[in-house]
Scaffold this motif. Structure first.
Motif, PDB file in Angstrom:
ATOM      1  N   GLN A 178       0.828  -1.205   0.000  1.00 55.90           N
ATOM      2  CA  GLN A 178       0.000   0.000   0.000  1.00 55.90           C
ATOM      3  C   GLN A 178       0.860   1.253   0.000  1.00 55.90           C
ATOM      4  OE1 GLN A 178      -2.641  -0.364   3.409  1.00 55.90           O
ATOM      5  NE2 GLN A 178      -4.275  -1.132   2.079  1.00 55.90           N
ATOM      6  N   THR A 179       0.232   2.384  -0.305  1.00 55.78           N
ATOM      7  CA  THR A 179       0.870   3.688  -0.248  1.00 55.78           C
ATOM      8  C   THR A 179       0.278   4.487   0.906  1.00 55.78           C
ATOM      9  OG1 THR A 179      -0.756   4.748  -1.679  1.00 55.78           O
ATOM     10  CG2 THR A 179       1.126   3.659  -2.751  1.00 55.78           C
ATOM     11  N   ALA A 180       0.904   5.624   1.201  1.00 55.45           N
ATOM     12  CA  ALA A 180       0.346   6.508   2.228  1.00 55.45           C
ATOM     13  C   ALA A 180      -1.047   6.975   1.830  1.00 55.45           C
ATOM     14  CB  ALA A 180       1.273   7.702   2.438  1.00 55.45           C
ATOM     15  N   ARG A 181      -1.244   7.176   0.539  1.00 56.20           N
ATOM     16  CA  ARG A 181      -2.579   7.601   0.084  1.00 56.20           C
ATOM     17  C   ARG A 181      -3.629   6.552   0.423  1.00 56.20           C
ATOM     18  NH1 ARG A 181      -4.033   9.849  -6.008  1.00 56.20           N
ATOM     19  NH2 ARG A 181      -6.211  10.397  -5.580  1.00 56.20           N
ATOM     20  N   ASP A 182      -3.283   5.279   0.274  1.00 57.22           N
ATOM     21  CA  ASP A 182      -4.201   4.209   0.672  1.00 57.22           C
ATOM     22  C   ASP A 182      -4.508   4.301   2.169  1.00 57.22           C
ATOM     23  OD1 ASP A 182      -4.198   3.058  -1.920  1.00 57.22           O
ATOM     24  OD2 ASP A 182      -2.352   1.961  -1.452  1.00 57.22           O
ATOM     25  N   ALA A 183      -3.476   4.557   2.956  1.00 55.93           N
ATOM     26  CA  ALA A 183      -3.656   4.651   4.409  1.00 55.93           C
ATOM     27  C   ALA A 183      -4.593   5.794   4.773  1.00 55.93           C
ATOM     28  CB  ALA A 183      -2.311   4.832   5.097  1.00 55.93           C
ATOM     29  N   PHE A 184      -4.477   6.921   4.062  1.00 60.27           N
ATOM     30  CA  PHE A 184      -5.347   8.063   4.362  1.00 60.27           C
ATOM     31  C   PHE A 184      -6.801   7.749   4.002  1.00 60.27           C
ATOM     32  CE2 PHE A 184      -1.357  10.711   3.287  1.00 60.27           C
ATOM     33  CZ  PHE A 184      -0.812  10.400   4.521  1.00 60.27           C
ATOM     34  N   ALA A 185      -7.005   7.043   2.906  1.00 63.90           N
ATOM     35  CA  ALA A 185      -8.362   6.616   2.555  1.00 63.90           C
ATOM     36  C   ALA A 185      -8.919   5.677   3.618  1.00 63.90           C
ATOM     37  CB  ALA A 185      -8.362   5.937   1.187  1.00 63.90           C
ATOM     38  N   ASN A 186      -8.069   4.801   4.144  1.00 67.52           N
ATOM     39  CA  ASN A 186      -8.492   3.906   5.212  1.00 67.52           C
ATOM     40  C   ASN A 186      -8.862   4.688   6.467  1.00 67.52           C
ATOM     41  OD1 ASN A 186      -7.953   1.758   3.510  1.00 67.52           O
ATOM     42  ND2 ASN A 186      -5.967   1.302   4.423  1.00 67.52           N
ATOM     43  N   SER A 187      -8.107   5.741   6.767  1.00 69.97           N
ATOM     44  CA  SER A 187      -8.407   6.564   7.940  1.00 69.97           C
ATOM     45  C   SER A 187      -9.761   7.246   7.815  1.00 69.97           C
ATOM     46  CB  SER A 187      -7.307   7.612   8.161  1.00 69.97           C
ATOM     47  OG  SER A 187      -6.108   7.000   8.592  1.00 69.97           O
ATOM     48  N   VAL A 188     -10.092   7.678   6.627  1.00 70.10           N
ATOM     49  CA  VAL A 188     -11.419   8.258   6.395  1.00 70.10           C
ATOM     50  C   VAL A 188     -12.490   7.208   6.650  1.00 70.10           C
ATOM     51  CG1 VAL A 188     -12.983   9.195   4.657  1.00 70.10           C
ATOM     52  CG2 VAL A 188     -10.637  10.065   4.821  1.00 70.10           C
ATOM     53  N   ALA A 189     -12.254   5.984   6.169  1.00 70.30           N
ATOM     54  CA  ALA A 189     -13.223   4.911   6.376  1.00 70.30           C
ATOM     55  C   ALA A 189     -13.408   4.606   7.861  1.00 70.30           C
ATOM     56  CB  ALA A 189     -12.778   3.655   5.628  1.00 70.30           C
ATOM     57  N   VAL A 190     -12.312   4.589   8.616  1.00 67.44           N
ATOM     58  CA  VAL A 190     -12.399   4.348  10.058  1.00 67.44           C
ATOM     59  C   VAL A 190     -13.192   5.457  10.742  1.00 67.44           C
ATOM     60  CG1 VAL A 190     -11.051   4.297  12.195  1.00 67.44           C
ATOM     61  CG2 VAL A 190     -10.319   2.942  10.224  1.00 67.44           C
ATOM     62  N   TYR A 205      -5.017  10.616  16.221  1.00 63.86           N
ATOM     63  CA  TYR A 205      -3.909  10.213  15.362  1.00 63.86           C
ATOM     64  C   TYR A 205      -2.606  10.597  16.057  1.00 63.86           C
ATOM     65  CZ  TYR A 205      -7.924  10.341  12.294  1.00 63.86           C
ATOM     66  OH  TYR A 205      -9.180  10.146  11.777  1.00 63.86           O
ATOM     67  N   ALA A 206      -1.605   9.729  15.965  1.00 62.66           N
ATOM     68  CA  ALA A 206      -0.362   9.935  16.695  1.00 62.66           C
ATOM     69  C   ALA A 206       0.764  10.390  15.780  1.00 62.66           C
ATOM     70  CB  ALA A 206       0.055   8.651  17.408  1.00 62.66           C
ATOM     71  N   GLU A 207       1.578  11.295  16.288  1.00 62.72           N
ATOM     72  CA  GLU A 207       2.752  11.783  15.552  1.00 62.72           C
ATOM     73  C   GLU A 207       3.910  10.802  15.698  1.00 62.72           C
ATOM     74  OE1 GLU A 207       6.086  15.375  15.660  1.00 62.72           O
ATOM     75  OE2 GLU A 207       4.256  15.577  16.849  1.00 62.72           O
ATOM     76  N   HIS A 208       4.281  10.170  14.600  1.00 64.56           N
ATOM     77  CA  HIS A 208       5.466   9.313  14.541  1.00 64.56           C
ATOM     78  C   HIS A 208       6.276   9.711  13.316  1.00 64.56           C
ATOM     79  CE1 HIS A 208       4.316   6.466  17.694  1.00 64.56           C
ATOM     80  NE2 HIS A 208       3.089   6.516  17.222  1.00 64.56           N
ATOM     81  N   ALA A 250       2.443  13.838   9.669  1.00 68.18           N
ATOM     82  CA  ALA A 250       1.946  15.221   9.558  1.00 68.18           C
ATOM     83  C   ALA A 250       0.539  15.246  10.163  1.00 68.18           C
ATOM     84  CB  ALA A 250       1.934  15.672   8.104  1.00 68.18           C
ATOM     85  N   THR A 251       0.484  15.157  11.466  1.00 66.67           N
ATOM     86  CA  THR A 251      -0.758  14.843  12.179  1.00 66.67           C
ATOM     87  C   THR A 251      -1.864  15.849  11.917  1.00 66.67           C
ATOM     88  OG1 THR A 251       0.703  13.952  13.896  1.00 66.67           O
ATOM     89  CG2 THR A 251      -1.633  14.115  14.419  1.00 66.67           C
ATOM     90  N   SER A 252      -1.561  17.129  12.001  1.00 67.56           N
ATOM     91  CA  SER A 252      -2.610  18.138  11.816  1.00 67.56           C
ATOM     92  C   SER A 252      -3.163  18.125  10.391  1.00 67.56           C
ATOM     93  CB  SER A 252      -2.077  19.531  12.166  1.00 67.56           C
ATOM     94  OG  SER A 252      -0.965  19.866  11.367  1.00 67.56           O
ATOM     95  N   VAL A 253      -2.316  17.807   9.419  1.00 70.38           N
ATOM     96  CA  VAL A 253      -2.784  17.736   8.026  1.00 70.38           C
ATOM     97  C   VAL A 253      -3.739  16.556   7.856  1.00 70.38           C
ATOM     98  CG1 VAL A 253      -2.086  17.540   5.617  1.00 70.38           C
ATOM     99  CG2 VAL A 253      -0.636  18.790   7.237  1.00 70.38           C
ATOM    100  N   LEU A 254      -3.402  15.421   8.462  1.00 69.70           N
ATOM    101  CA  LEU A 254      -4.277  14.259   8.384  1.00 69.70           C
ATOM    102  C   LEU A 254      -5.615  14.544   9.058  1.00 69.70           C
ATOM    103  CD1 LEU A 254      -4.851  11.342   7.642  1.00 69.70           C
ATOM    104  CD2 LEU A 254      -3.636  10.632   9.723  1.00 69.70           C
ATOM    105  N   ILE A 255      -5.590  15.207  10.212  1.00 65.16           N
ATOM    106  CA  ILE A 255      -6.839  15.558  10.895  1.00 65.16           C
ATOM    107  C   ILE A 255      -7.709  16.425   9.988  1.00 65.16           C
ATOM    108  CG2 ILE A 255      -7.820  16.865  12.830  1.00 65.16           C
ATOM    109  CD1 ILE A 255      -5.333  16.007  14.454  1.00 65.16           C
TER     110      ILE A 255
END
Length: 332
Positions: free
Chosen positions: A20-32, A46-49, A59-64
């Motif tokens: 998977q890519t990070a883009r896939d992960a972000f789509a999964n986060s939306v689904a969650v 979401y945790a900053e690592h 980039a925690t704030s961007v993901l939020i």
């Protein structure tokens, strides 16, 4: 001891699965988050690592912001921002912006760990003594968000007066004592660092001082969850997760087979890896709910932050659905 059953929330690490890519992960986060909103979970954090190939929430704030734009009511936040990596003013501006865009939906959890290794710390241009200023940085950040800046002539725009609620994260007595002294809610990272849970929560509740943000102590405890329709499948998922964690600790470039991972898990070093997941609700929905009810009493927690730990997104979503079924969550 909390008098009512604890609320359930979700910790989403934006996991990047194999292939998977990070883009896939972000789509999964939306689904969650959409599932959480629909099924009545209280919040998603979401945790900053940093420099971790499997985790996309750096980039925690961007993901939020991205997830907030694709949801409507669920509370979203950082669990957490590692404040020594940033200036308090920058974080106040970022989370003030989020609060202005999505009023009443944003949380700000703060930790003092780097969220990375020493080499990555240097790459972030972080001073190794930054964590020593954590209490002062929290107060400075509070000042920006409340509109009572402690730095003369400096305000956060956006941020000033947004009063984004602050939570202190920790896995030791330091965070517990700080949260108690500042009168802030306390979140313990028992989903990966369980050793000091009861001592830290006890210290926090005993030493808590009321504040403008919070009149009574409030505890969130982290717990892993792998819930499936059958106990055998849940146990198989747990084994896959443990093997994956072994591989995370092995030097880059070295391939570890399942058999080798099992040998490591059976060793004293492997027991330490397994201990990180001491608090894991694993099994059928009824078994998981029984564990969570017992864990909430053990942790003296007002809220449980569930980290869905199944190996793939389909299994994580199913786990959260099944847990919501037995927990009788009610959407806001």
């Amino acid at each position: 001891m909390p008098a009512t059953p604890p609320a359930l929330s979700i910790l989403d690490l934006a996991l990047i699965g194999k292939g998977q890519t990070a883009r896939d992960a972000f789509a999964n986060s939306v689904a969650v988050a959409r599932l959480a909103e629909r099924r009545g979970y209280r919040r998603v954090w979401y945790a900053e690592h940093h420099n971790m190939a499997q985790i996309g929430s750096s980039a925690t704030s961007v993901l939020i912001a991205h997830v907030a734009a694709h949801t409507e009511t669920i509370r979203l936040g950082a669990g957490g921002i590692m404040l020594p990596n940033h200036s308090p003013l920058t974080i106040a501006e970022q989370f003030g912006t989020l609060e202005e865009l999505h009023p009443g939906r944003i949380d700000l959890g703060l930790g003092r760990a780097p969220g990375s290794d020493q080499s990555t710390l240097r790459a972030m241009r972080r001073d190794h003594t930054s964590s020593d200023r954590f209490p002062q940085d929290v107060q400075e950040l509070q000042g920006y968000l409340t509109g009572a800046s402690v730095i003369p002539g400096v305000d956060a725009t956006p941020g000033k007066g947004t009063n984004v609620p602050i939570y202190i994260l920790g896995s030791s007595l330091f965070g517990a004592k700080l949260a108690a002294a500042f009168g802030l809610p306390y979140a313990f990272a028992s989903h990966f660092s369980p050793q000091a849970l009861r001592q830290a929560v006890g210290t926090y509740r005993h030493e808590f001082q009321p504040s403008e943000q919070l009149a009574e102590p409030y505890v969130i405890a982290g717990v892993n969850a792998i819930v499936s329709d059958t106990a055998d499948d849940a146990q198989a998922q747990l084994l896959a997760v443990r093997r994956s964690r072994v591989r995370m600790f092995v030097q880059k470039g070295i391939t570890v087979t399942d058999e080798q991972a099992d040998e490591i898990l059976a060793s004293p070093q492997g027991h330490q890896i397994a201990e990180m997941m001491r608090y894991t609700a694993v099994g059928t929905p009824d078994e998981a709910q029984e564990f969570l009810a017992s864990f909430a009493v053990h942790a003296d927690a007002d809220e449980l932050m569930v980290a869905p730990s199944s190996p793939d997104i389909e299994a994580r979503l199913r786990s959260l659905e099944l847990l919501a079924d037995v927990a009788d969550l009610v959407p806001a």
